[in-house]
Design a protein around this motif. Structure first.
Motif, short mmCIF file in Angstrom:
data_model
loop_
_atom_site.label_atom_id
_atom_site.label_comp_id
_atom_site.label_asym_id
_atom_site.label_seq_id
_atom_site.Cartn_x
_atom_site.Cartn_y
_atom_site.Cartn_z
N LEU A 38 -20.92 13.20 36.89
CA LEU A 38 -18.66 13.46 36.78
C LEU A 38 -18.48 14.60 38.09
O LEU A 38 -18.74 15.36 38.17
CB LEU A 38 -18.66 14.19 35.63
CG LEU A 38 -16.84 14.59 35.42
CD1 LEU A 38 -16.32 13.60 34.96
CD2 LEU A 38 -17.03 15.46 34.20
N LYS A 39 -18.03 13.50 38.63
CA LYS A 39 -17.47 14.82 40.62
C LYS A 39 -16.07 14.48 40.57
O LYS A 39 -15.25 13.88 39.78
CB LYS A 39 -18.46 14.06 41.00
CG LYS A 39 -18.32 12.35 41.50
CD LYS A 39 -19.45 11.93 42.40
CE LYS A 39 -19.84 10.23 42.61
NZ LYS A 39 -20.15 10.35 43.81
N PHE A 44 -13.66 16.72 32.23
CA PHE A 44 -14.55 16.68 31.54
C PHE A 44 -14.14 16.18 29.80
O PHE A 44 -12.74 16.80 29.78
CB PHE A 44 -15.20 17.52 31.10
CG PHE A 44 -16.65 17.78 30.45
CD1 PHE A 44 -17.12 16.90 30.05
CD2 PHE A 44 -15.94 18.18 29.02
CE1 PHE A 44 -18.86 16.17 29.36
CE2 PHE A 44 -17.22 18.49 27.73
CZ PHE A 44 -18.29 16.92 28.17
N VAL A 115 -21.99 17.38 35.24
CA VAL A 115 -20.85 17.77 36.49
C VAL A 115 -21.43 18.16 37.71
O VAL A 115 -22.36 19.09 37.74
CB VAL A 115 -19.63 18.76 36.00
CG1 VAL A 115 -18.12 19.10 36.74
CG2 VAL A 115 -19.68 18.54 34.52
#
Length: 205
Positions: A38-39, A44, A115
């Motif tokens: 996740l970027k 989230f 993340v």
């Protein structure tokens, strides 16, 4: 791209997790699916199948060249950048997995659980193994760590992992979390810091 992660790599976190100060006999390695990444400040989404999802703030390094069975003395040549990441953990599922002796893929590798922040070239720092990092939630610092406190250092981890897996350019290594993990909630705002640089920022939904 492969995502490697290290469990129980800070002694105070091990006490937090298991009630005892100890160093594992060898690095505890697990992997996350590429869909866990996740970027770019994307939110989230807390999974509805878990009753407790914990943040675990970690120093992350980026592998920059192909390598297999890398000697520890050369491991520093195999990564080029560092950042802060969050290894989200479905803690209730992890407790059950540990009790049953089952793998950690579900509790650690689910979608969005890795993340990643903004990369900083490692040459920007005098000593990567001395970096401080911390996590703020809703403007309050909730977790702090220093890479010097790792039980297994970055170069040791790279040498160890490369015995079993060929490392490739773009692979990621989450190096373990210090003491201070805790749950996240809907509408939490998370900010990750590497020394004085904010490299990570996103919301929970």
């Amino acid at each position: 791209m492969k995502i490697f992660a290290v469990g129980m790599n800070y002694i105070q976190h091990n006490k937090e997790l298991d009630g005892a100060l100890y160093k594992p006999e060898s690095p505890v390695i697990f992997t996350k699916a590429d869909s866990a990444l996740l970027k770019d400040h994307k939110p989230f989404f807390i999974p509805d199948w878990s009753e407790q999802v914990d943040y675990e703030t970690e120093l992350v390094v980026r592998i920059s060249r192909l390598g297999k069975s890398i000697p520890e003395r050369f491991a520093h040549r195999y990564y080029d950048a560092v950042t802060v990441g969050i290894d989200f953990t479905a803690r209730d599922w992890q407790r059950e997995a540990r009790k049953q002796g089952n793998p950690w893929e579900i509790c650690k590798g689910f979608d969005g659980s890795a993340v990643i922040g903004e990369w900083i070239a490692k040459e920007k720092f005098l000593d990567v193994q001395a970096l401080h990092f911390h996590l703020d939630i809703n403007g309050k610092t909730v977790q702090e760590g220093c890479a010097s406190d790792m039980l297994y250092k970055i170069d040791e981890l790279i040498a160890y992992i490369s015995q079993f897996f060929t490392l490739k350019t773009g692979d990621l290594l989450y190096t373990g979390t210090p003491v201070g993990v805790g749950p996240v909630h809907i509408d939490d705002h998370l900010e990750g810091w590497l020394e004085e640089r904010k490299v990570l920022e996103f919301n929970c939904k």
